[in-house]
Design an enzyme around this catalytic site. Structure first.
Site: not given
Ligand code: LLP
Length: 868
Positions: A747, A749, A816
């Protein structure tokens, strides 16, 4: 008491079956009636239905049920028992119950003519209102009883009206009854009780208003009396933006105009009978739907005086829709052809709901709630139609209808809705000519599970303007007490708030991370026994203090670039490389080599890597990332599964990969999948384990299944905290099914989003064409998520946290670009002024790590708070 008929203002209250079947409910009726009379200084008419279930019994008797005598005896007993519960003497109903029994001995009983049936059906309301009057008087209230048939008169038969509906589904006179109010007001008591459902037939006998007739009775009385309001008291809080049983997030509709209410009542909600709206609309009498048990709720008000609010108000589903498709080569041009077709529908007693036409085809829908569409009727209709065209009957279908004012000007906001329907087979689309509804007809089976998705899309796209507080009330889940509230954010604690203001004074924009919150999240996940290994996805926030805190909590670190790997070892020089997981996507081969050389775990996600650079991977232990063919996430841009995603090995090529790996002496020790980010459905990962275990068994050497990240956080009040407990239970269950494998997660986020805030200073406060904007010294360069994903972040004025948030602001940045908007319609203090410190919440994940120097603006500062 003396009342002057001229100044009498009436209010009509209607109570349905469940509201009149229990003593405590009658107490409520009495209290409400008295309250209304006192509030308005006017007079109150209470209209009641029969005790619940009684009309069904009477219908069976009217239909000539063989056991009619037993049924009547049971009804007599039931009403006498209720008298006892109310501590009323048996004599209260003696005459009425005798009249009910006498109907069975009536000479007409053998033939059961319609006038006799109407009399039978009408007994329920006569009984319930008589009981009610006696009980309310016994509690000391000033109530009179009247026979509704002396006041409501069935209209003369309309053309094409069947004998049946002329007696058992009548409409009543409600217009132009000169002197009605004066005569009615001559009744001596301040409050009156009467019956719904019944009226006087032209021949002097009883007529019935049909199903839902009590609502209509109340509306007729309201119109005839020019009442100040007609209140329909029921056991639901009002009309909703969708059926709450299907869509727990459906909103209470607190204010509708008559036309929208009519449309919603016709296409979905069963709370108010559609026929009851027109009389009130024509007479300009406001209506309200209110909940007897939850009278504190606002209910639904229906009137014509509000400024119309454009937008979708509700989405509904009707089942059992029958489509009749008529194909007739070259015939449609012929004069009178359609008339012939519709004449056949008329002859079979069918009224058509929707119509779609093409050059050689006309398709119509039949709504079962308006028609008796039995297989026999359809077969007979088809036989007749087949004389003039080719007929196809399509059943069962569902009609999904969007209701709201100005549907045509909303089409541009409905692209997601169209796309969702596009995945189903749509038989017919129909847009009503009054611009109030848009209906899609699909197979009934395809409609299952669709409403919550569509309802969400309508809100997301702005087509359903739930921010319009005069129209949209609380969600059903909230009313029902089924919402797990978000915890109070850490930054609201006075000490933290003071600290944040101090840090803002050192310069803005600045990200501030609260380490205790990060540790709390780490411990929540550590407590889940089904998970064996936890990697933190550092792309969410690679601040060294966060990496150190999570490493100290036992987390491994997941990296996607050589840069991230080097950053990890710079922050934690002694970190065990075995605790680093490298999961790149299309990275240069040199990065794989360098990371393998460091001794970290490497994940590969295509077979071409092995073909092209066999020597880099020969003899290694690797994890394999597989695309399970489906993805999910808070936005389509973060969905990483399925055919359109660049990530993961296609499931079709797993055997090919295994063969290539074997040839290179590669051991596949892990299977990996990450299908998206911000996934709210906690069973998603359980399903992944199940699917991945299948691949792992096929591969043979796998020890661990890595189910990725993706856990969501509640960004807005509309979101609930992720149900970790349900998630943990699901994982434990599925792990028990596949005990051979260990589980890993990664995880990002979830660990850091809520721990971080972005502090910015208000630059200017500007009003333009009715929109109030506050500009910040941070823009989309500092926090890209709103611009990129339409993501929501709460925003507060930290300098004025105790001021009332009383006006809507649009919060924008200094970049901008027109997408440089953090949020529209955020409630902030009207006192908000330049130099105030503004806080953008839940910005700890994918905030600073996605920031840029666009427009040559400096990157935000970063600070860490690490005290309790
Ligand atoms: N593992 C892999 C292979 C990933 O690509 C990602 C996130 C994670 C784990 C972690 O995912 P999380 O638990 O954070 O959901 N910029 C976007 C999120 C993109 C996530 C990319 N990969 C946002 O701000 O919502």
């Amino acid at each position: 008491m003396s009342v002057s008929p001229l100044v009498d203002r009436w209010i009509v209250l209607k109570f349905g079956g469940t509201s009149v079947s229990r003593r405590h409910r009658w107490n409520t009726i009495g209290e409400l009636a008295k309250k209304r009379a006192d509030e308005t200084g006017g007079r109150v008419l209470v209209v009641v239905s029969a005790l619940s279930g009684v009309t069904n019994e009477l219908t069976a008797i009217a239909d000539g049920a063989a056991d009619s005598r037993e049924r009547v005896a049971a009804l007599v007993a039931r009403h006498n028992e209720f008298l006892a519960e109310l501590e009323l003497g048996i004599d209260v109903l003696a005459e009425r119950l005798a009249a009910l029994q006498a109907l069975l001995d009536d000479p007409r009983a053998a033939r059961r003519p319609l006038d006799w049936q109407a009399e039978v059906l009408g007994q329920g309301e006569l009984l319930s209102s008589t009981i009610g009057a006696a009980y309310l008087r016994s509690t000391g209230l000033d109530f009179g009883w009247m026979d509704a048939r002396d006041w409501l008169h069935a209209l003369p038969p309309a053309p094409n009206q069947t004998e049946w509906s002329q007696r058992l589904s009548v409409n009543c006179q409600w217009q132009g009854e000169a002197g009605f109010r004066q005569r009615f007001s001559a009744q001596p008591t301040r409050m009156l009780i009467s019956q719904g459902f019944i009226a006087r037939h032209g021949d002097g006998g009883t007529a019935i208003l049909g199903r839902g007739g009590s609502d209509t009775s109340a509306a007729y009385f309201g119109a005839l009396l020019g009442a100040s309001r007609v209140e329909i008291w029921t056991d639901v809080p009002g009309m909703f933006s969708a059926n709450p049983r299907d869509v727990p997030d459906a909103r209470l509709l607190t204010r509708l105009d008559y036309y929208e209410a009519q449309e919603i009542a016709t296409t979905g909600a069963k709370v108010l009978h559609p026929r009851s709206i027109k009389p009130c609309r024509d007479a300009g009498v406001p209506m309200a739907i209110l909940d007897t048990e939850r009278s504190h709720l606002p209910g639904t008000s229906i009137d014509g005086s509000a400024e119309p609010v454009p937008g979708v108000k509700a989405i509904s589903r009707r089942n059992g829709i029958v489509l009749v498709s008529m194909e007739g080569i070259g015939m449609w041009q012929q004069v009178g052809f359609l008339a012939d077709v519709f004449d056949l529908f008329r002859r079979h007693g069918l009224s058509v709901d929707l119509i779609g036409s093409a050059e050689t085809n006309v398709t119509v829908s039949l709504d079962p709630s308006e028609n008796l569409v039995s297989t026999d009727v359809l077969a007979a209709l088809s036989a007749d139609l087949s004389e003039i065209c080719k007929v196809k009957v399509i059943v069962p279908c569902a009609a999904i209808t969007l209701v709201g004012r100005g549907m045509r000007s909303l089409l541009h906001k409905l692209s997601d809705v169209w796309a969702t329907f596009g995945k189903e087979r749509v038989h017919m689309i129909s847009q009503s000519s009054n611009d109030l509804n848009l209906t899609f007809v699909i197979d009934e089976a395809d409609a299952d599970g669709l409403l919550p998705i569509l309802h969400d899309e309508l809100i997301e796209s702005g087509a359903m303007p739930v921010y319009e507080e005069q129209v949209f009330g609380p969600r059903w889940r909230e009313i029902n007490g089924a919402v797990r509230p978000r915890p109070v954010p850490w930054w609201q604690a006075p000490a933290k708030r003071r600290r944040l203001l101090e840090l803002a004074a050192q310069g803005t924009p600045a990200y501030v991370y609260d380490l205790p919150t990060v540790r709390e999240r780490a411990r929540q996940l550590q407590a889940i026994g089904a998970i064996d290994r936890r990697f933190y996805a550092i792309k969410a926030n690679p601040h060294p203090a966060i990496l150190r805190a999570l490493a100290a909590e036992g987390f491994g670190l997941e990296c996607v670039s050589l840069g991230e790997v080097e950053h990890v070892f710079a922050a934690l020089p002694d970190f065990d490389p075995a605790r680093v997981l490298f999961t790149p996507s299309f990275a240069p081969i040199g990065e794989y080599e360098a990371v393998l050389a460091r001794g970290a775990n490497v994940t590969v996600d295509n077979v071409e890597l092995l073909h092209h650079w066999p020597e880099v991977f020969r003899g290694r232990a690797l994890w394999l990332r597989i695309d399970l063919g489906h993805g999910d996430g808070h936005h389509k841009k973060v969905n990483t599964g399925g055919k359109d995603a660049k990530f993961g090995l296609s499931a079709q090529r797993v055997d090919e990969f295994v063969a290539a790996a074997r040839a290179l002496d590669i051991r596949i020790t892990g299977v990996h999948a990450h299908l998206g980010s911000g996934i709210e459905n906690s069973s998603h990962w359980k399903q992944m384990v199940d699917e991945m275990a299948g691949f792992a068994r096929r591969i043979g050497s796998v020890e661990i299944l890595d189910i990725g990240g993706g856990l969501p956080v509640p960004y807005s009040d509309d979101d609930e905290p992720f149900d970790l407990e349900a998630w943990a239970v699901g994982l434990a269950e599925i792990k028990a099914v596949h005990p051979a494998f260990r589980l890993a997660i990664e995880p990002g986020r979830f660990m850091v989003a809520e721990a971080g805030v972005l502090l910015a200073r208000a630059t200017q406060v500007v009003e333009k064409d009715g929109v109030r904007r506050v500009g910040l010294d941070a823009g989309m360069n500092a926090l890209l998520r709103p611009a990129l994903y339409d993501a929501w972040h709460d925003i507060a004025n930290l300098s004025r946290l105790d001021d009332a948030r009383d006006v809507d602001f649009s919060v924008v940045g200094p970049i901008c670009e027109s997408s440089d908007v953090f949020a529209q319609r955020v409630k902030l203090p009207s006192t908000t002024a330049p130099a105030d410190v503004m806080l953008i919440a839940d910005a700890g994940a994918y905030g600073y790590s996605m920031a840029s120097r666009y427009n040559h603006r400096a990157l935000p500062r970063e600070d860490v708070i690490d005290d309790a």
